[in-house]
Design a protein around this motif. Structure first.
Motif, mmCIF file in Angstrom:
data_model
loop_
_atom_site.group_PDB
_atom_site.id
_atom_site.type_symbol
_atom_site.label_atom_id
_atom_site.label_comp_id
_atom_site.label_asym_id
_atom_site.label_seq_id
_atom_site.Cartn_x
_atom_site.Cartn_y
_atom_site.Cartn_z
ATOM 1 N N ASN A 180 2.063 4.531 -7.828
ATOM 2 C CA ASN A 180 2.989 3.759 -6.977
ATOM 3 C C ASN A 180 4.443 4.006 -7.368
ATOM 4 O O ASN A 180 5.260 3.071 -7.376
ATOM 5 C CB ASN A 180 2.681 2.260 -7.047
ATOM 6 N N ASN B 231 1.448 8.873 -5.927
ATOM 7 C CA ASN B 231 0.829 7.738 -5.252
ATOM 8 C C ASN B 231 -0.171 7.015 -6.137
ATOM 9 O O ASN B 231 -0.451 5.841 -5.918
ATOM 10 C CB ASN B 231 0.164 8.185 -3.953
ATOM 11 N N SER C 247 0.867 4.363 -0.327
ATOM 12 C CA SER C 247 0.643 5.601 0.416
ATOM 13 C C SER C 247 0.928 5.452 1.908
ATOM 14 O O SER C 247 0.908 6.450 2.635
ATOM 15 C CB SER C 247 -0.788 6.091 0.212
ATOM 16 N N LEU C 248 1.199 4.247 2.380
ATOM 17 C CA LEU C 248 1.554 4.049 3.781
ATOM 18 C C LEU C 248 3.058 4.139 4.025
ATOM 19 O O LEU C 248 3.507 4.064 5.169
ATOM 20 C CB LEU C 248 1.072 2.677 4.264
ATOM 21 N N THR D 236 0.870 -1.173 0.000
ATOM 22 C CA THR D 236 0.000 0.000 0.000
ATOM 23 C C THR D 236 0.904 1.219 0.000
ATOM 24 O O THR D 236 1.352 1.685 1.045
ATOM 25 C CB THR D 236 -0.936 -0.022 1.211
ATOM 26 N N TRP E 282 5.001 9.926 3.075
ATOM 27 C CA TRP E 282 3.940 9.201 2.369
ATOM 28 C C TRP E 282 3.073 10.130 1.520
ATOM 29 O O TRP E 282 2.611 9.751 0.447
ATOM 30 C CB TRP E 282 3.069 8.449 3.369
#
Length: 119
Positions: free
Chosen positions: A77, A74, A30-31, A28, A53
């Motif tokens: 990715n 984001n 954005s984490l 994930t 992030w």
């Protein structure tokens, strides 16, 4: 498993620019805080740049400040490292890395991309 794949390296002359990309998969994105590191022959790996992030904060190693810019998308990715005014001493293998936000240890690493700057 998590994969980080760098691209964009190459052989350039002093003063030229390159943009490195690193695409992350199976996490994930954005984490994670993302970082760029480099390792020159015979030297230890060193931190180059990092981005939180959200992209709201960045930091740089002193020798690249004003020349390199880290950014991220984001939705794709992907994290980038724009490198301008390259110098021979920037020659190294460049790695991207990911650490989950709020931690200090980079958990995941790419295999690196070679950047060679000729004088």
């Amino acid at each position: 498993q998590v994969q980080l794949v760098e691209s964009g390296g190459g052989l350039v002359q002093a003063g030229d620019s390159l943009r490195l990309s690193c695409v992350a998969s199976r996490l994930t994105f954005s984490l994670y805080t993302m970082g760029w590191f480099r390792q020159a022959p015979g030297k230890e790996r060193e931190f180059v740049a990092g981005i939180t992030w959200s992209g709201g904060a960045t930091n740089y190693e002193d020798s690249v400040k004003g020349r390199f810019t880290v950014s991220r998308d984001n939705s794709k990715n992907t994290v980038y490292l724009q490198m301008n005014s390259l110098k021979p001493e920037d020659t190294a293998v460049y790695y991207c890395a990911a650490r989950i936000r709020g931690t200090t240890l980079y958990n995941y690493w790419g295999v690196g991309t070679q950047v060679t700057v000729s004088s």
